[in-house]
Scaffold this active site. Structure first.
Site, mmCIF file in Angstrom:
data_model
loop_
_atom_site.group_PDB
_atom_site.id
_atom_site.type_symbol
_atom_site.label_atom_id
_atom_site.label_comp_id
_atom_site.label_asym_id
_atom_site.label_seq_id
_atom_site.Cartn_x
_atom_site.Cartn_y
_atom_site.Cartn_z
ATOM 1 C CB CYS A 9 -0.074 -1.749 -4.265
ATOM 2 S SG CYS A 9 1.710 -1.967 -4.421
ATOM 3 C CG ASN A 12 5.276 -5.167 -7.140
ATOM 4 O OD1 ASN A 12 6.001 -5.812 -7.884
ATOM 5 N ND2 ASN A 12 4.828 -5.671 -6.011
ATOM 6 C CB CYS A 14 4.840 0.971 -0.557
ATOM 7 S SG CYS A 14 5.990 2.289 -0.989
ATOM 8 N NE ARG A 15 -0.401 0.931 -1.487
ATOM 9 C CZ ARG A 15 -1.279 1.557 -2.252
ATOM 10 N NH1 ARG A 15 -2.497 1.775 -1.770
ATOM 11 N NH2 ARG A 15 -0.957 1.980 -3.451
ATOM 12 C CB SER A 16 1.552 -5.426 -3.691
ATOM 13 O OG SER A 16 2.495 -4.828 -4.538
ATOM 14 C CG ASP A 122 0.600 5.156 -2.092
ATOM 15 O OD1 ASP A 122 1.635 4.753 -1.517
ATOM 16 O OD2 ASP A 122 0.577 5.535 -3.271
#
Ligand code: 4NP
Length: 153
Positions: A9, A12, A14-16, A122
């Site tokens: 993301c 690195n 939050c999402r990934s 995001d």
């Protein structure tokens, strides 16, 4: 040799990190290696966002030991599959590919699902509900990915 999957993301944090933790949790660690990285370098060395740690913990997954790193062009050689969380990050990764073999490794995470949404939004500037929504989107995609790669497809 393990099959290596990289989740990417922007930050690195939050999402990934969620995608790394969730997919790891669904795969045999003797056969698969899962990592994550960010295309931006804003949070290198940091732990995931506390809201990602909290939502993962709610569903029994501990991502608190992950350490943020930046995506590197060397990752094309290191990994078999590279999943981008959104189109912007997909483009940033593809722009760093050296050949078709590199570029062919890159996919949008949600392209594994038969849905109209193609980007994991995001959640950084969202309230906690954003992290809950993102968790479920990623979890659904990772179930599809685990089923697919465990059978060698
Ligand atoms: P992520 O969210 O890409 O899901 O980790 C973000 C985290 C931090 C920033 C952007 C996105 N930032 O600009 O600091």
């Amino acid at each position: 040799m393990k099959t290596k999957v990289l989740m990417v993301c922007l930050g690195n944090i939050c999402r990934s990190p969620l995608a790394e933790g969730i997919l790891k949790n669904k795969l045999n660690p003797d056969m698969f290696f899962v990592d994550s990285a960010g295309t931006g370098g804003y949070h290198i060395g940091n732990a995931p966002d506390p809201r990602s740690i909290a939502v993962a913990r709610k569903y029994g997954i501990d991502i608190s030991n992950q350490v943020c790193r930046k995506f590197s062009p060397n990752d094309f050689a290191e990994f078999d599959i590279i999943y981008a969380m959104d189109k912007s990050n997909y483009g940033t990764i593809i722009a760093q590919s050296k050949n078709k073999a590199d570029a062919d490794k890159v996919r949008l995470l949600l392209s594994e699902l038969d849905v109209h949404t193609i980007e994991v939004p995001d959640p950084y500037y969202d309230a906690d509900e954003g992290f809950e929504k993102v968790y479920h989107l990623i979890d659904t995609a990772c179930t599809a990915i685990a089923n697919k790669i465990e059978t060698g497809l």
